[in-house]
Structures are given as structure tokens and as C-alpha cells.
Design a protein around this motif. Structure first.
Motif, PDB file in Angstrom:
ATOM      1  N   SER A 100       0.831  -1.209   0.000  1.00 41.08           N
ATOM      2  CA  SER A 100       0.000   0.000   0.000  1.00 41.08           C
ATOM      3  C   SER A 100       0.863   1.255   0.000  1.00 41.08           C
ATOM      4  N   ALA A 101       1.931   1.216   0.811  1.00 40.80           N
ATOM      5  CA  ALA A 101       2.831   2.379   0.875  1.00 40.80           C
ATOM      6  C   ALA A 101       3.511   2.606  -0.473  1.00 40.80           C
ATOM      7  N   LYS A 102       3.884   1.515  -1.130  1.00 43.72           N
ATOM      8  CA  LYS A 102       4.543   1.643  -2.433  1.00 43.72           C
ATOM      9  C   LYS A 102       3.578   2.200  -3.482  1.00 43.72           C
ATOM     10  N   VAL A 103       2.357   1.696  -3.445  1.00 36.09           N
ATOM     11  CA  VAL A 103       1.352   2.194  -4.390  1.00 36.09           C
ATOM     12  C   VAL A 103       1.132   3.689  -4.169  1.00 36.09           C
ATOM     13  N   GLN A 104       1.042   4.065  -2.895  1.00 32.64           N
ATOM     14  CA  GLN A 104       0.884   5.489  -2.565  1.00 32.64           C
ATOM     15  C   GLN A 104       2.032   6.312  -3.132  1.00 32.64           C
ATOM     16  N   GLN A 105       3.227   5.769  -2.957  1.00 32.42           N
ATOM     17  CA  GLN A 105       4.431   6.449  -3.427  1.00 32.42           C
ATOM     18  C   GLN A 105       4.361   6.691  -4.938  1.00 32.42           C
ATOM     19  N   VAL A 106       3.898   5.694  -5.660  1.00 31.56           N
ATOM     20  CA  VAL A 106       3.812   5.822  -7.127  1.00 31.56           C
ATOM     21  C   VAL A 106       2.636   6.724  -7.508  1.00 31.56           C
ATOM     22  N   LEU A 107       1.520   6.528  -6.829  1.00 32.33           N
ATOM     23  CA  LEU A 107       0.325   7.323  -7.161  1.00 32.33           C
ATOM     24  C   LEU A 107       0.592   8.811  -6.990  1.00 32.33           C
ATOM     25  N   ARG A 108       1.359   9.132  -5.968  1.00 30.82           N
ATOM     26  CA  ARG A 108       1.612  10.542  -5.679  1.00 30.82           C
ATOM     27  C   ARG A 108       2.469  11.208  -6.748  1.00 30.82           C
ATOM     28  N   GLN A 156      -0.227   3.888 -18.340  1.00 31.84           N
ATOM     29  CA  GLN A 156       1.134   3.922 -18.901  1.00 31.84           C
ATOM     30  C   GLN A 156       2.106   4.523 -17.889  1.00 31.84           C
ATOM     31  N   ILE A 157       1.719   5.681 -17.319  1.00 36.64           N
ATOM     32  CA  ILE A 157       2.629   6.387 -16.401  1.00 36.64           C
ATOM     33  C   ILE A 157       2.847   5.554 -15.137  1.00 36.64           C
ATOM     34  N   PHE A 158       1.758   4.966 -14.626  1.00 39.76           N
ATOM     35  CA  PHE A 158       1.877   4.159 -13.405  1.00 39.76           C
ATOM     36  C   PHE A 158       2.871   3.010 -13.621  1.00 39.76           C
ATOM     37  N   LYS A 159       2.738   2.343 -14.755  1.00 40.47           N
ATOM     38  CA  LYS A 159       3.631   1.215 -15.061  1.00 40.47           C
ATOM     39  C   LYS A 159       5.081   1.699 -15.172  1.00 40.47           C
ATOM     40  N   GLU A 160       5.272   2.818 -15.865  1.00 41.57           N
ATOM     41  CA  GLU A 160       6.634   3.343 -16.032  1.00 41.57           C
ATOM     42  C   GLU A 160       7.260   3.697 -14.678  1.00 41.57           C
ATOM     43  N   ILE A 161       6.495   4.382 -13.836  1.00 45.77           N
ATOM     44  CA  ILE A 161       7.049   4.798 -12.533  1.00 45.77           C
ATOM     45  C   ILE A 161       7.334   3.579 -11.669  1.00 45.77           C
ATOM     46  N   TRP A 162       6.413   2.619 -11.721  1.00 50.87           N
ATOM     47  CA  TRP A 162       6.596   1.401 -10.907  1.00 50.87           C
ATOM     48  C   TRP A 162       7.888   0.684 -11.306  1.00 50.87           C
ATOM     49  N   GLU A 163       8.088   0.545 -12.611  1.00 53.46           N
ATOM     50  CA  GLU A 163       9.302  -0.130 -13.102  1.00 53.46           C
ATOM     51  C   GLU A 163      10.551   0.666 -12.749  1.00 53.46           C
ATOM     52  N   LYS A 164      10.425   1.997 -12.811  1.00 61.78           N
ATOM     53  CA  LYS A 164      11.570   2.863 -12.481  1.00 61.78           C
ATOM     54  C   LYS A 164      11.939   2.706 -10.999  1.00 61.78           C
ATOM     55  N   GLN A 165      10.899   2.672 -10.164  1.00 63.99           N
ATOM     56  CA  GLN A 165      11.138   2.516  -8.720  1.00 63.99           C
ATOM     57  C   GLN A 165      11.809   1.162  -8.439  1.00 63.99           C
ATOM     58  N   ALA A 166      11.330   0.151  -9.141  1.00 63.08           N
ATOM     59  CA  ALA A 166      11.895  -1.189  -8.945  1.00 63.08           C
ATOM     60  C   ALA A 166      13.367  -1.217  -9.351  1.00 63.08           C
ATOM     61  N   ALA A 167      13.678  -0.486 -10.421  1.00 57.97           N
ATOM     62  CA  ALA A 167      15.072  -0.446 -10.878  1.00 57.97           C
ATOM     63  C   ALA A 167      15.944   0.358  -9.914  1.00 57.97           C
ATOM     64  N   GLU A 168      15.377   1.414  -9.321  1.00 56.97           N
ATOM     65  CA  GLU A 168      16.148   2.269  -8.407  1.00 56.97           C
ATOM     66  C   GLU A 168      16.366   1.625  -7.039  1.00 56.97           C
ATOM     67  N   HIS A 169      15.431   0.782  -6.627  1.00 53.51           N
ATOM     68  CA  HIS A 169      15.529   0.135  -5.305  1.00 53.51           C
ATOM     69  C   HIS A 169      15.553  -1.380  -5.475  1.00 53.51           C
ATOM     70  N   PRO A 170      16.646  -1.893  -5.954  1.00 59.16           N
ATOM     71  CA  PRO A 170      16.678  -3.356  -6.175  1.00 59.16           C
ATOM     72  C   PRO A 170      16.663  -4.146  -4.867  1.00 59.16           C
ATOM     73  N   ASP A 171      17.061  -3.506  -3.746  1.00 55.12           N
ATOM     74  CA  ASP A 171      17.057  -4.209  -2.462  1.00 55.12           C
ATOM     75  C   ASP A 171      15.643  -4.434  -1.936  1.00 55.12           C
ATOM     76  N   GLU A 172      14.736  -3.516  -2.299  1.00 53.91           N
ATOM     77  CA  GLU A 172      13.345  -3.687  -1.856  1.00 53.91           C
ATOM     78  C   GLU A 172      12.606  -4.605  -2.818  1.00 53.91           C
ATOM     79  N   ASP A 173      11.548  -5.191  -2.299  1.00 53.82           N
ATOM     80  CA  ASP A 173      10.804  -6.132  -3.123  1.00 53.82           C
ATOM     81  C   ASP A 173       9.696  -5.388  -3.878  1.00 53.82           C
ATOM     82  N   TRP A 174       9.994  -4.992  -5.116  1.00 54.62           N
ATOM     83  CA  TRP A 174       8.996  -4.329  -5.959  1.00 54.62           C
ATOM     84  C   TRP A 174       8.401  -5.322  -6.951  1.00 54.62           C
TER      85      TRP A 174
END
Lengths: 174, 196
Positions: free
Chosen positions: B120-128, B171-189
Motif C-alpha cells: 500500500s505504501a509503495k502504491v501510494q508512493q507511485v500514485l503521488r 502507462q505512467i503508473f507502469k513506467e514509474i513502478w518499473e523505475k522505482q523497482a530499478a532504483e531500489h533493487p534491495d526492496e521487493d517491488w
């Protein structure tokens, strides 16, 4: 369908928001592994969003929420004080000041309303007796009976001197 | 047996405060949740929801029963949220669901509960990071499950605009989500098995 077309419209396809080409895309996805991968990339974030549906709030939350809302409603429902009530609710020092202010405003308004009305009455032309008694604004120059005779016998018309052409004397010999 | 919206509204119009209480109880979680998704701030979401119900209470006497009650209420919430976002008053501090009281999530086993909180926190982060108008459409369509027709009524746009915004938002949500996953490989995205 070509891959680039399918991938372009996949964001709408994943949420059943595409009214056309649904069958064509489904057929294409069965055949093309790359487009299927892109489809899953769109599908998964959507599943996540769907999983975060509205939570059920606890009853304790509602009680506090309703009490607060009810207090606000009470404030809204409270009737607004009338002008006289609000005047008397002013501090004693403000009352004479408010009274003087209202008096000045009242005087100014009366002046503004009174002066133009009377000035306008003086400027407007007074209606004449002729206009009220007769449809014609002026008395005719020729009396009516005389006019009838002249129209019946035009040879009897008398002309003014400036209306009569001078006699031609060019070919006249004396 | 609970009364439907129109019956409750009719009773409210005759001055029955109990009926209005039922209406509030029925819609408050949805309203608070929608405002929370839009603003990302629980305190403001609560204030907005209360202001919404106040406006509803004031205007309920003139409500036309042929219209949908919930689309009308949602429209009020959305307008209030957009006003707040335009004024840029909100603090960018996303809060967890704990403050709202997520009973469903608390019923889950501890491990899943924590996972859901994090998600939920991750979704919030992307939604914002999404523009407010795109965020609104995405929340209404994918989280609330409203149809495009209902969203048209709430947002006040035509069908094509809603679909275009939905298209871009996904489109934007998917792009940001993938970007976040690439930036934080230690977290489980990774979202490989979630909800599919």
C-alpha cells in the motif's frame, strides 16, 4: 494485427476499456510472446490497485467521526441572527458609531435618489393643451373649411408673390 | 433490512437525522478512502470527507432522486480534493492504513498483513507521482471499480477524455513502478504473483 498496434492499445485492453478489437488482440496475444509479456506488465499493476480496495473502517472510528460531523451540522442548522439582533449584539461603543454610519449612508442614498428625479421633472417639456385635446400638435394655418374649397376649386388659389413665376418679356415688343 | 439510498434520502428530506447518520455510515469509508488516495494525507482526507457530508446535508433537500447519489457525493469529494491540490496545501507525507483502521487487513495473517502494508505504501508512493487528474481516474477505475460512464459523471468529462486519461495513467503508473523497482533493487517491488 501488428505488435506495435497491440502494444499501443494494451493499457485500455487490460481493464476491459477497449470496445473494439478485443478478439483480434486476444488472438494476437496467444501467438506473440513479446506482446504477452507487455500485457502482463500492464496487468500486474492493475491487479495491485484492485487489491487495495476500500478498507472497512472500525466502529470506533465512525463514532468519533459522526460526533464531530454532528457538531458541525448543529452549527450549520443554527439560524443566522437577523440584522436587528446582530445590531444589538454589537459592543455598546460600536452601536452609536454604527447608527451614525447607517444615518449617513441613508442620507446619501436619499439625496442620490431624490435630486435626479426632481431635476428630471423640471427638464421634461410640459404637455400643451392642444396636444391633449387634438391629435394634431399645432393649429392648421389654413382653416379646414377654406382648405376644402381650395381643393375643390384650385383655380381660386391665391399664390404668394415669391411662388409666381415672373412674366417672360424676352419676345415682347412694346 | 437496510434501506436503499433513495429511501434514506427521502427520510433525510423529511428531517430524519437517523437516516442521514445511516447514509454517512454507509459512505464514509469510501469517501475517506478516495480522499486519502487523492491527497495522501489522512488528516486532510478526514476533513474533506466531513466537508463533503456537510455539503450533502445542506443540499439534500433539493436532491433529485432520479440522479445517482454516490456519483453526486463522489463529485463533491473530487472537487474538494482538486481544490486542495490546486492550492498545494497538502503535506507530502503518505500515511499507512493503520491510521484509518484497516479491519480487513488486520484479519490477515501477520506476514500477509505486513506485505499488504508495504504494498500500500509503495502504491501510494507511485500514485503521488502521477498528475492529480490521472491519479483520480486510476483510483476511480482500478481501485474503486467504477465504470467509465460513472467516472464521466463524477469528473464531468466526456467518454473519450476519460479513456484517454485512463490510458495515460496506466502507462505512467507502469513506467514509474518499473523505475522505482530499478532504483531500489534491495526492496521487493516484484509483483509477479500478486493478484494474478
Amino acid at each position: 494485427m501488428q505488435c506495435w498496434v497491440v502494444q499501443k492499445i494494451l493499457p485500455l485492453y487490460v481493464g476491459n476499456d477497449l470496445p473494439v478489437f478485443r478478439k483480434n488482440i486476444a488472438v494476437h496475444l496467444q501467438k506473440c510472446a513479446h506482446c504477452r509479456l507487455v500485457y502482463h506488465q500492464y496487468q500486474k499493476p492493475r491487479n495491485i490497485l484492485q487489491s487495495l480496495k476500500t478498507p472497512q473502517l472500525s466502529p470506533n472510528f465512525f463514532e468519533g467521526y459522526w460526533d464531530e460531523l454532528y457538531r458541525k451540522i448543529q452549527v450549520v442548522q443554527k439560524p443566522q441572527p437577523s440584522f436587528v439582533e446582530s445590531f444589538f449584539s454589537l459592543r455598546p461603543l460600536w452601536r452609536p458609531a454604527m447608527a451614525v454610519f447607517l444615518l449617513v449612508v441613508g442620507l446619501l442614498l436619499t439625496q442620490k435618489l431624490w435630486i435626479p428625479r426632481h431635476a428630471g421633472q423640471l427638464l421634461t417639456p410640459q404637455p400643451t393643451a392642444i396636444a391633449t385635446t387634438s391629435p394634431m400638435p399645432f393649429q392648421p394655418i389654413i382653416p379646414k373649411k377654406q382648405l376644402e374649397v381650395l381643393l375643390k376649386y384650385p383655380e381660386t388659389m391665391e399664390y404668394r408673390l415669391d411662388q409666381v413665376e415672373p412674366l417672360s418679356t424676352k419676345n415682347v415688343s412694346f | 433490512m437496510g434501506l436503499n439510498d433513495n429511501e434514506l434520502i427521502q427520510r433525510c428530506q423529511t428531517g430524519d437525522m437517523g437516516a442521514f447518520r445511516e447514509l454517512v455510515q454507509k459512505y464514509q469509508s469510501k469517501i475517506v478512502w478516495l480522499a486519502f488516495q487523492m491527497l495522501g494525507n489522512y488528516e486532510e482526507a478526514r476533513d474533506v470527507s466531513q466537508e463533503t457530508f456537510l455539503r450533502v446535508y445542506r443540499a439534500l433537500a433539493n436532491f433529485n432522486l432520479n440522479n445517482n447519489f454516490y456519483t453526486w457525493v463522489y463529485r463533491i469529494v473530487v472537487n474538494l480534493c482538486i481544490d486542495i491540490l490546486r492550492k498545494n496545501k497538502h503535506n507530502s507525507k503518505p500515511l499507512s492504513l493503520e491510521e484509518v483502521g484497516d479491519v480487513d487487513a488486520q484479519d490477515l495473517p501477520a506476514e500477509q498483513y505486513v506485505e499488504k502494508k508495504e504494498l500500500s505504501a509503495k502504491v501510494q508512493q507511485v500514485l503521488r507521482q502521477l498528475p492529480p487528474l490521472y491519479r483520480l481516474i486510476l483510483v476511480l477505475r482500478d481501485m474503486e471499480g467504477l465504470s467509465c460512464k460513472e467516472i464521466e459523471q463524477i469528473v464531468g468529462c466526456n467518454h473519450n477524455t476519460v479513456r484517454w486519461r485512463l490510458f495515460r495513467a496506466r502507462q505512467i503508473f507502469k513506467e514509474i513502478w518499473e523505475k522505482q523497482a530499478a532504483e531500489h533493487p534491495d526492496e521487493d517491488w516484484s509483483i509477479a504473483d500478486f493478484g494474478s
